[in-house]
Scaffold this motif. Structure first.
Motif, PDB file in Angstrom:
ATOM      1  N   LEU A 175       0.827  -1.205   0.000  1.00  0.00           N
ATOM      2  CA  LEU A 175       0.000   0.000   0.000  1.00  0.00           C
ATOM      3  C   LEU A 175       0.864   1.259   0.000  1.00  0.00           C
ATOM      4  O   LEU A 175       0.567   2.224  -0.707  1.00  0.00           O
ATOM      5  N   VAL A 176       1.972   1.218   0.795  1.00  0.00           N
ATOM      6  CA  VAL A 176       2.872   2.379   0.841  1.00  0.00           C
ATOM      7  C   VAL A 176       3.484   2.628  -0.533  1.00  0.00           C
ATOM      8  O   VAL A 176       3.548   3.764  -1.014  1.00  0.00           O
ATOM      9  N   TYR A 177       3.947   1.549  -1.178  1.00  0.00           N
ATOM     10  CA  TYR A 177       4.537   1.700  -2.505  1.00  0.00           C
ATOM     11  C   TYR A 177       3.502   2.234  -3.515  1.00  0.00           C
ATOM     12  O   TYR A 177       3.821   3.079  -4.373  1.00  0.00           O
ATOM     13  N   ALA A 178       2.270   1.736  -3.411  1.00  0.00           N
ATOM     14  CA  ALA A 178       1.230   2.187  -4.339  1.00  0.00           C
ATOM     15  C   ALA A 178       0.915   3.658  -4.125  1.00  0.00           C
ATOM     16  O   ALA A 178       0.767   4.437  -5.089  1.00  0.00           O
ATOM     17  N   VAL A 179       0.816   4.063  -2.834  1.00  0.00           N
ATOM     18  CA  VAL A 179       0.538   5.475  -2.549  1.00  0.00           C
ATOM     19  C   VAL A 179       1.696   6.352  -3.012  1.00  0.00           C
ATOM     20  O   VAL A 179       1.490   7.439  -3.573  1.00  0.00           O
ATOM     21  N   ALA A 180       2.947   5.888  -2.785  1.00  0.00           N
ATOM     22  CA  ALA A 180       4.107   6.660  -3.248  1.00  0.00           C
ATOM     23  C   ALA A 180       4.083   6.802  -4.765  1.00  0.00           C
ATOM     24  O   ALA A 180       4.397   7.869  -5.321  1.00  0.00           O
TER      25      ALA A 180
END
Length: 560
Positions: free
Chosen positions: A30-35
């Motif tokens: 999720l963090v990678y997708a948001v970034a």
């Protein structure tokens, strides 16, 4: 392209975040997708800024080039073109029509290109995710396209009519502003207000017709777009339930469908701008593509300094679009240094005859020759540089008195300007103005009397030291005493400089001492000779002498 690409990547990232991050509860994904979404948003913001700046810069360049091209063309267009076209229409094309093209050439073109890229890109991604669902979604697109084609077919001619009516409104406005004194003098304010209101009402009606076309088409476009969304939710929902599609893919699919339908709607809205800009472009290119009826021949040669032997060789002329010959078979020859007075009944072709000398119009038959050279065989600049004209309406420009006198010779010295003004009996009143020769006069010479404007116009013609001088009733607005002084000076200059002079006049004094008098009657030479010869032999001349020409003894006008 970059803005559209960044926009298309975002739904795929959202779908991946749902399927591989939110559903399995993996925070790292999720963090990678948001970034990734943040990076896409930043890139899209940067690209959008550059897109807007470069598009606006390009559109301003288009407007700049169009205005330059239009004005340059208007400077070269033949007088016959201005005889047919209203000035208000030309102003409309140089301002409002150029602005319509500029608006579309900037944001409109970018939005259109963006819509096409988004349409193709989103459709490709829809088929990539699920071709069956893509076919269901695209089923409404042909219907939307048909509605938009119908809309464009209805709206384009309406925009052309709106622009045409707006040009007529500007024409009425311009006529009333320039003729406000005449309107007040004849108490025609109410009539002119009603005339303006009638055109304004027509403009309102045309604009409301365009609004109705919008209202009758776009609700159906939005309805079909919503039907497409419902089909995606229904058919896609069944696929998710049956395991044929993930929730993330359905969300991405629905978002991409919006990305595909939004460009279609954008193209629909842009079709109005395209139609408006297309109508404006048609009007602009009517001017840019207008033929130049009086131009230099490819093999035209410069006219050498002339002695000014003038010959009209069986000259005929009719205005474009007219079947009536204004001049018919006019022939005469003038020796250098002669003064020729032209008289005639109203509409007999006096002004037309002198307008053929500098090639304001080209003859439709015969030839006009200077020192044996057909004026059509020499360059316009070399011809007109040896001709000075003082028209019946003394047209001055906003600026200083000196600039107006030196209009035909901007590099003239102050001494030359003053000498020309003295020759035209203008130096005295110019020195009496608030700032003398540096006095700024208003548009069309506002602030000066008619006689003062005419004397400045005469000074302007004399300053270029023309070999051929044309005076079109140029002393009609001065009193008899001033006219006599101007005429005496002109006579001296004519003899001293050995100029050839054509004079259209309304006073006996102007024609009495002419070397040759031409009497025109319905486009033909009714009589020709000196004052004494015509008094003795021409009944027509005596009629004009008694009915049109003014004797100084009875002149009571004032130079004001």
């Amino acid at each position: 392209m970059l803005v559209s690409g960044a926009s298309l990547v975002a739904p795929l990232l959202v779908g991946r975040a749902i399927d591989t991050g939110i559903a399995p509860r993996r925070a790292d994904v999720l963090v990678y997708a948001v970034a990734g979404l943040v990076a896409v948003a930043l890139a899209r913001g940067l690209f959008t800024f550059l897109q807007g700046y470069l598009a606006e810069r390009a559109s301003q360049g288009v407007a700049y080039d169009l205005r330059d091209a239009l004005f340059g063309q208007m400077e070269r267009l033949s007088f016959s073109y201005y005889d047919r076209v209203q000035t208000g229409q030309l102003v409309q094309r140089l301002t409002n029509d150029v602005e319509q093209i500029r608006s579309f050439a900037g944001s409109g073109v970018v939005q259109l290109a963006n819509a096409v890229v988004m349409l193709v890109g989103s459709a490709a991604l829809l088929f990539y995710l699920d071709w069956q669902l893509a076919l269901v979604a695209l089923a409404v697109v042909p219907l939307i396209a048909l509605l938009l084609v119908r809309f464009v077919g209805l709206i384009r001619p309406l925009f052309g009519q709106v622009q045409q009516t707006l040009g007529r409104l500007n024409t009425v406005l311009q006529e009333d502003l320039s003729g406000v004194r005449v309107i007040r003098a004849f108490a025609r304010e109410d009539y002119e207000t009603a005339r303006y209101k009638a055109v304004n009402d027509e403009l309102l009606d045309k604009n409301l017709q365009t609004v109705r076309v919008f209202s009758n088409n776009f609700p159906f476009v939005f309805l079909l777009a919503n039907v497409g969304t419902l089909a995606i939710v229904w058919f896609g929902g069944w696929q998710v339930i049956n395991g044929g599609l993930s929730i993330g893919e359905l969300v991405a699919f629905n978002t991409l469908l919006g990305f595909m339908l939004f460009p279609i709607l954008t193209i629909g809205f842009l079709s109005a701008s395209i139609s408006r800009a297309g109508a404006s472009a048609t009007r602009v290119f009517e001017i840019l593509d207008a033929p130049l009826e009086v131009t230099d021949k490819p093999d035209a040669s410069p006219l050498p300094p002339v002695e000014c032997r003038v010959k009209f060789d069986n000259v005929s002329f009719r205005y474009p679009g007219s079947e009536r010959e204004v001049l018919d078979g006019v022939s005469f020859e003038i020796e250098p240094g002669s003064t020729v007075a032209i008289l005639g009944t109203t509409g007999s072709g006096k002004s037309t005859l002198v307008n053929l000398l500098p090639r304001f119009y080209d003859v439709t038959g015969g030839a006009v020759r200077l020192d044996g050279n057909d004026v059509r065989d020499v360059t316009l600049s070399s011809l007109r540089s040896q001709i000075g004209m003082v028209l019946q309406e003394a047209r001055l420009f906003s600026g200083s008195v000196r600039d107006n006198v030196a209009f035909g010779k901007p590099d003239a010295t102050d001494e030359e300007v003053r000498a020309a003004a003295e020759a035209a009996q203008a130096d005295g009143f110019i020195r009496g103005l608030s700032d003398g020769y540096d006095t700024v006069i208003g548009e069309r010479g506002v602030g000066l009397s008619g006689g003062q404007r005419q004397r400045i116009a005469i000074a302007r013609a004399l300053l270029v030291d023309p070999r051929l001088l044309i005076l079109d009733d140029s002393t009609s607005a001065v009193d008899a005493e001033t006219e006599a002084a101007i005429q005496e000076t002109l006579d001296g200059l004519m003899r001293e400089k050995h100029r050839t002079v054509f004079v259209i006049a309304q006073r006996v004094s102007t024609v009495r001492d002419a070397d040759l008098i031409l009497v025109l009657d319905e486009g033909r030479i009714g009589a020709m000779g000196t004052h004494e010869e015509l008094r003795r032999d021409s009944e027509l001349y005596n009629e004009i002498l008694g009915s049109q020409l003014v004797e100084e003894a009875v002149t009571t006008g004032s130079d004001g």
